[in-house]
Write an enzyme that holds these catalytic residues in place. Structure first.
Site, PDB file in Angstrom:
ATOM      1  N   HIS A  54      18.532 -14.676  -8.538  1.00 33.04           N
ATOM      2  CA  HIS A  54      18.479 -16.067  -8.105  1.00 33.04           C
ATOM      3  C   HIS A  54      17.684 -16.865  -9.132  1.00 33.04           C
ATOM      4  O   HIS A  54      16.696 -16.380  -9.674  1.00 33.04           O
ATOM      5  CB  HIS A  54      17.810 -16.181  -6.725  1.00 33.04           C
ATOM      6  CG  HIS A  54      18.069 -17.488  -6.052  1.00 33.04           C
ATOM      7  ND1 HIS A  54      17.317 -18.605  -6.297  1.00 33.04           N
ATOM      8  CD2 HIS A  54      19.015 -17.840  -5.151  1.00 33.04           C
ATOM      9  CE1 HIS A  54      17.784 -19.597  -5.571  1.00 33.04           C
ATOM     10  NE2 HIS A  54      18.810 -19.174  -4.870  1.00 33.04           N
ATOM     11  N   ASP A  58      22.715 -14.230   0.174  1.00 34.12           N
ATOM     12  CA  ASP A  58      24.125 -13.888   0.328  1.00 34.12           C
ATOM     13  C   ASP A  58      24.323 -12.405   0.615  1.00 34.12           C
ATOM     14  O   ASP A  58      25.268 -12.013   1.310  1.00 34.12           O
ATOM     15  CB  ASP A  58      24.906 -14.280  -0.934  1.00 34.12           C
ATOM     16  CG  ASP A  58      24.919 -15.779  -1.154  1.00 34.12           C
ATOM     17  OD1 ASP A  58      25.132 -16.504  -0.175  1.00 34.12           O
ATOM     18  OD2 ASP A  58      24.700 -16.213  -2.294  1.00 34.12           O
TER      19      ASP A  58
END
Length: 395
Positions: free
Chosen positions: A281, A329
């Site tokens: 990320h 996710d």
């Protein structure tokens, strides 16, 4: 904000990195990364705090009004969202019956454009109260359109909204075509809040670019949906679940427990230079706190303990091998499977939460507007002259 931005000036223009990486084109009061780069902030609160504790209605009020609602404000926004959810024009359901099976993000883009034709007046106003009402319409009605589009195309029927139910529970009911339990509804609601916003991501920036032209909110949101459809923005949890199910199948073929085999599976993929979906990320370099919120609900749903062991083992391997943490996710992939949501509907569910951020950013943009129109650096040929067809195509 300590990253070095590789930019330079040339003939009076500022040349910035491709993709605008580490470039700040504007300020926002809605969401972003805290100064230390450790957390994403929703109007002063950490995203995991709001995701774990706030209802959908509370979060919507926070995004649009800047503070968490008091009792009367909460009653007001709940009544409006629930009422609007039941007011999707019947002709939109008729239109969705004609749409063939396709990527479900098309249902949202198509449906929002139709909503604009029904709801957006020709004299579109840039008044905060006017814009807030249209934001609530979109927030309430986009999930109905996604669910109806999917189920009409795949099942020939659609579950209609029930304004007497809470928003998240009703939306999940329309998607999976059954009555969810309270814990399923809360898990789904929490995920919508976690996906509401994330700074100037690609779809939010697209929405703001369209807003800056002073187009209406429906057109701007349709653009945001188009941006989220792209595989470099939405769809990560879909791919993560496909990967995890593939690992489960291979573990069964080898007669090994998945929580043990997942290490072998990941190492084989890494050896082949394949990407492991659901890891890494731009903001969260050590740990994505949103995963803690999702994990709490995964644990309470079917096979939760089993899947958490798999997820934690995968995290352990990826951190050891690549120093990459799991992101939200990776966890919502399992959460949405537990809820019975079809894999192609994962990105539309993302949009059902992100619509709150899109509409808030639209309003912030138009209320302090300057059209977003960057310059370009042309590097193509010059000096060419037009030739008639018979001359330029001589052999």
């Amino acid at each position: 904000m300590s990253q070095n931005v590789e930019c330079k000036t040339e003939n009076g223009y500022i040349i910035v990195p491709k993709g605008l990486k580490n470039v700040v084109p504007d300020v926002t009061y809605i969401s972003g990364v805290d100064p230390e780069g450790r957390a994403t902030i929703y109007r002063g609160y950490t995203i995991d705090d709001i995701g774990a504790n706030a209802s959908f209605y509370e979060a919507v009020w926070l995004f649009h009004k800047g503070e968490l609602p008091c009792d009367e404000e909460l009653k007001e926004i709940k009544k409006k969202i629930d009422t609007y959810r039941g007011q999707v024009p019947e002709k939109i359901f008729d239109a969705l019956k004609l749409v063939p099976k396709a990527h479900p993000m098309y249902y949202g883009a198509y449906g929002v454009t139709l909503l604009g034709q029904f709801n957006a007046p020709d004299d579109w106003k840039f008044d905060p109260d006017f814009l807030f009402e249209h934001a609530l319409r979109l927030i309430a009605q986009l999930p109905v359109i996604f669910a109806a589009g999917w189920n009409l195309a795949h099942h020939g029927t659609a579950v209609r909204p029930d304004p007497n139910m809470d928003h998240a529970k009703d939306v999940l009911r329309m998607i999976v075509m059954r009555e969810p339990s309270d814990i399923e509804a809360r898990a789904f609601e929490s995920s919508l809040v976690l996906y509401m916003d994330h700074g100037f991501n690609a779809s939010t920036f697209t929405t703001r670019v369209i807003a800056s032209t002073l187009s209406d909110m429906y057109s701007a949101v349709a653009g945001g949906i188009g941006a989220l459809k792209g595989p470099l923005h939405g769809g990560a949890n879909e791919k993560a679940l496909v990967m995890l199910l593939d690992a489960k199948k291979k573990a069964e073929e080898k007669g090994k427990p998945l929580e043990e085999y997942i290490e072998e599976y990941i190492l084989e993929k890494l050896a082949k230079k394949e990407k492991i979906m659901g890891f890494g990320h731009r903001v969260y370099k050590l740990h994505d706190p949103r995963t803690d919120v999702a994990a709490k609900y995964i644990k309470q749903l079917p096979e939760g303990e089993y899947w958490l062991k798999v997820l934690k083992k995968a995290e352990e391997v990826m951190w050891r091998e690549k120093k990459l943490p799991a992101n939200i996710d990776f966890y919502t992939a399992i959460l949405y499977m537990q809820l019975g949501i079809p894999i192609p509907m994962f990105t539309p569910v993302f949009a059902m939460g992100r619509i709150v951020g899109w509409t808030a950013h639209y309003i912030e943009q138009v209320m302090n507007n300057k059209i977003i129109r960057p310059s370009e650096k042309y590097v193509g040929p010059v000096g060419k002259k037009y030739q008639p067809l018979e001359e330029r195509c001589k052999k």
